[in-house]
Design a protein around this motif. Structure first.
Motif, PDB file in Angstrom:
ATOM      1  N   ASN A 142       0.819  -1.212   0.000  1.00  0.00           N
ATOM      2  CA  ASN A 142       0.000   0.000   0.000  1.00  0.00           C
ATOM      3  C   ASN A 142       0.853   1.262   0.000  1.00  0.00           C
ATOM      4  O   ASN A 142       2.035   1.238   0.312  1.00  0.00           O
ATOM      5  CB  ASN A 142      -1.025  -0.004   1.156  1.00  0.00           C
ATOM      6  CG  ASN A 142      -0.395   0.141   2.521  1.00  0.00           C
ATOM      7  OD1 ASN A 142       0.508   0.944   2.726  1.00  0.00           O
ATOM      8  ND2 ASN A 142      -0.881  -0.629   3.470  1.00  0.00           N
ATOM      9  N   VAL A 143       0.243   2.336  -0.386  1.00  0.00           N
ATOM     10  CA  VAL A 143       0.923   3.619  -0.561  1.00  0.00           C
ATOM     11  C   VAL A 143       1.605   4.072   0.721  1.00  0.00           C
ATOM     12  O   VAL A 143       2.749   4.535   0.684  1.00  0.00           O
ATOM     13  CB  VAL A 143      -0.068   4.694  -1.072  1.00  0.00           C
ATOM     14  CG1 VAL A 143       0.539   6.081  -1.006  1.00  0.00           C
ATOM     15  CG2 VAL A 143      -0.507   4.358  -2.492  1.00  0.00           C
ATOM     16  N   GLU A 144       0.938   3.937   1.846  1.00  0.00           N
ATOM     17  CA  GLU A 144       1.523   4.389   3.101  1.00  0.00           C
ATOM     18  C   GLU A 144       2.854   3.683   3.372  1.00  0.00           C
ATOM     19  O   GLU A 144       3.861   4.310   3.713  1.00  0.00           O
ATOM     20  CB  GLU A 144       0.551   4.147   4.256  1.00  0.00           C
ATOM     21  CG  GLU A 144       1.027   4.679   5.580  1.00  0.00           C
ATOM     22  CD  GLU A 144      -0.036   4.539   6.660  1.00  0.00           C
ATOM     23  OE1 GLU A 144      -0.032   5.402   7.556  1.00  0.00           O
ATOM     24  OE2 GLU A 144      -0.846   3.606   6.618  1.00  0.00           O
ATOM     25  N   HIS A 145       2.885   2.381   3.174  1.00  0.00           N
ATOM     26  CA  HIS A 145       4.096   1.577   3.360  1.00  0.00           C
ATOM     27  C   HIS A 145       5.198   2.030   2.395  1.00  0.00           C
ATOM     28  O   HIS A 145       6.351   2.229   2.790  1.00  0.00           O
ATOM     29  CB  HIS A 145       3.744   0.103   3.136  1.00  0.00           C
ATOM     30  CG  HIS A 145       4.908  -0.825   3.120  1.00  0.00           C
ATOM     31  ND1 HIS A 145       5.559  -1.230   4.260  1.00  0.00           N
ATOM     32  CD2 HIS A 145       5.552  -1.439   2.086  1.00  0.00           C
ATOM     33  CE1 HIS A 145       6.545  -2.043   3.926  1.00  0.00           C
ATOM     34  NE2 HIS A 145       6.556  -2.189   2.613  1.00  0.00           N
ATOM     35  N   VAL A 146       4.850   2.209   1.141  1.00  0.00           N
ATOM     36  CA  VAL A 146       5.817   2.591   0.112  1.00  0.00           C
ATOM     37  C   VAL A 146       6.379   3.987   0.378  1.00  0.00           C
ATOM     38  O   VAL A 146       7.591   4.202   0.290  1.00  0.00           O
ATOM     39  CB  VAL A 146       5.179   2.488  -1.290  1.00  0.00           C
ATOM     40  CG1 VAL A 146       6.063   3.097  -2.358  1.00  0.00           C
ATOM     41  CG2 VAL A 146       4.874   1.026  -1.608  1.00  0.00           C
ATOM     42  N   ALA A 187      10.865   7.323   1.701  1.00  0.00           N
ATOM     43  CA  ALA A 187      11.357   8.480   2.449  1.00  0.00           C
ATOM     44  C   ALA A 187      12.543   8.105   3.343  1.00  0.00           C
ATOM     45  O   ALA A 187      13.456   8.901   3.533  1.00  0.00           O
ATOM     46  CB  ALA A 187      10.237   9.082   3.288  1.00  0.00           C
ATOM     47  N   ASN A 188      12.546   6.878   3.859  1.00  0.00           N
ATOM     48  CA  ASN A 188      13.583   6.477   4.810  1.00  0.00           C
ATOM     49  C   ASN A 188      14.822   5.857   4.172  1.00  0.00           C
ATOM     50  O   ASN A 188      15.901   5.946   4.743  1.00  0.00           O
ATOM     51  CB  ASN A 188      13.017   5.513   5.854  1.00  0.00           C
ATOM     52  CG  ASN A 188      12.133   6.234   6.845  1.00  0.00           C
ATOM     53  OD1 ASN A 188      12.422   7.354   7.239  1.00  0.00           O
ATOM     54  ND2 ASN A 188      11.046   5.601   7.235  1.00  0.00           N
ATOM     55  N   VAL A 189      14.696   5.218   3.012  1.00  0.00           N
ATOM     56  CA  VAL A 189      15.866   4.567   2.419  1.00  0.00           C
ATOM     57  C   VAL A 189      16.649   5.483   1.499  1.00  0.00           C
ATOM     58  O   VAL A 189      17.792   5.210   1.169  1.00  0.00           O
ATOM     59  CB  VAL A 189      15.511   3.261   1.670  1.00  0.00           C
ATOM     60  CG1 VAL A 189      14.939   2.227   2.605  1.00  0.00           C
ATOM     61  CG2 VAL A 189      14.602   3.512   0.506  1.00  0.00           C
ATOM     62  N   GLY A 190      16.035   6.558   1.064  1.00  0.00           N
ATOM     63  CA  GLY A 190      16.748   7.517   0.239  1.00  0.00           C
ATOM     64  C   GLY A 190      16.775   7.219  -1.244  1.00  0.00           C
ATOM     65  O   GLY A 190      17.446   7.908  -2.003  1.00  0.00           O
ATOM     66  N   ILE A 205       7.906   8.558  -5.227  1.00  0.00           N
ATOM     67  CA  ILE A 205       6.945   9.416  -4.525  1.00  0.00           C
ATOM     68  C   ILE A 205       6.202  10.297  -5.528  1.00  0.00           C
ATOM     69  O   ILE A 205       5.007  10.526  -5.398  1.00  0.00           O
ATOM     70  CB  ILE A 205       7.653  10.240  -3.424  1.00  0.00           C
ATOM     71  CG1 ILE A 205       8.089   9.305  -2.291  1.00  0.00           C
ATOM     72  CG2 ILE A 205       6.747  11.348  -2.898  1.00  0.00           C
ATOM     73  CD1 ILE A 205       8.910   9.956  -1.199  1.00  0.00           C
ATOM     74  N   THR A 206       6.909  10.760  -6.551  1.00  0.00           N
ATOM     75  CA  THR A 206       6.267  11.623  -7.558  1.00  0.00           C
ATOM     76  C   THR A 206       5.147  10.891  -8.305  1.00  0.00           C
ATOM     77  O   THR A 206       4.153  11.512  -8.675  1.00  0.00           O
ATOM     78  CB  THR A 206       7.295  12.161  -8.568  1.00  0.00           C
ATOM     79  OG1 THR A 206       8.014  11.064  -9.143  1.00  0.00           O
ATOM     80  CG2 THR A 206       8.258  13.133  -7.907  1.00  0.00           C
ATOM     81  N   ASP A 207       5.294   9.592  -8.532  1.00  0.00           N
ATOM     82  CA  ASP A 207       4.234   8.812  -9.194  1.00  0.00           C
ATOM     83  C   ASP A 207       2.978   8.762  -8.321  1.00  0.00           C
ATOM     84  O   ASP A 207       1.857   8.873  -8.812  1.00  0.00           O
ATOM     85  CB  ASP A 207       4.700   7.382  -9.487  1.00  0.00           C
ATOM     86  CG  ASP A 207       5.900   7.323 -10.405  1.00  0.00           C
ATOM     87  OD1 ASP A 207       5.937   8.100 -11.389  1.00  0.00           O
ATOM     88  OD2 ASP A 207       6.797   6.505 -10.149  1.00  0.00           O
TER      89      ASP A 207
END
Length: 147
Positions: free
Chosen positions: A32-36, A41-44, A63-65
């Motif tokens: 899901n989007v929240e997980h992704v 955001a955290n792995v860079g 994130i832009t998609d």
């Protein structure tokens, strides 16, 4: 056409070019989007390959998609958070088949930060990054007189 001695040099180091699928950050199309969003955001990483449960390559996600999809469909963050990313996967990225030529890879790499490498059934084998290509090219440039 690439000179044979350069192609031979790079072909000998072909194993250094690709990062195997087992060593990659990946998403499954049912994540899901929240997980992704949290992981991106955290792995860079700005863009990550997306595969199906059967390990078929589907495209990439960034994130832009997700933001683009959210805006196009006028969805709130709460609405989009629980959705599967399958709808937002970017399917436009160039790929290579496992029997790719050096010339094909070089042409496609110009516009891509990485190139997914697929088998004949479109299973993701790994990726070739611009960084790995530049490392091999650096080695080549420092060994131009031959091995």
């Amino acid at each position: 056409m690439i000179q044979s001695e350069f192609e031979d040099f790079i072909q000998k180091r072909r194993g250094h070019l690709m990062t195997a699928v087992e060593d990659l950050a990946l998403f499954i199309d049912t994540h899901n989007v929240e997980h992704v969003m949290l992981l991106l955001a955290n792995v860079g990483y700005s863009r990550v390959p997306v595969i199906s449960k059967d390990k078929i390559y589907l495209g990439t996600i960034a994130i832009t998609d997700i933001i683009r999809y959210q805006k196009e469909h006028e969805l709130s963050q709460e609405q989009v958070a629980g959705m599967d990313i399958a709808l937002m996967v970017n399917r436009q990225m160039e790929t290579l088949k496992e029997d790719y030529s050096l010339e094909e890879m070089m042409h496609k790499m110009v516009d891509a930060p990485f190139l997914p490498v697929l088998d004949a059934s479109d299973h993701l084998l790994g990726i070739i990054t611009r960084k790995s290509l530049l490392k091999v090219m650096n080695a080549l440039l420092h060994t131009v007189k031959g091995e």
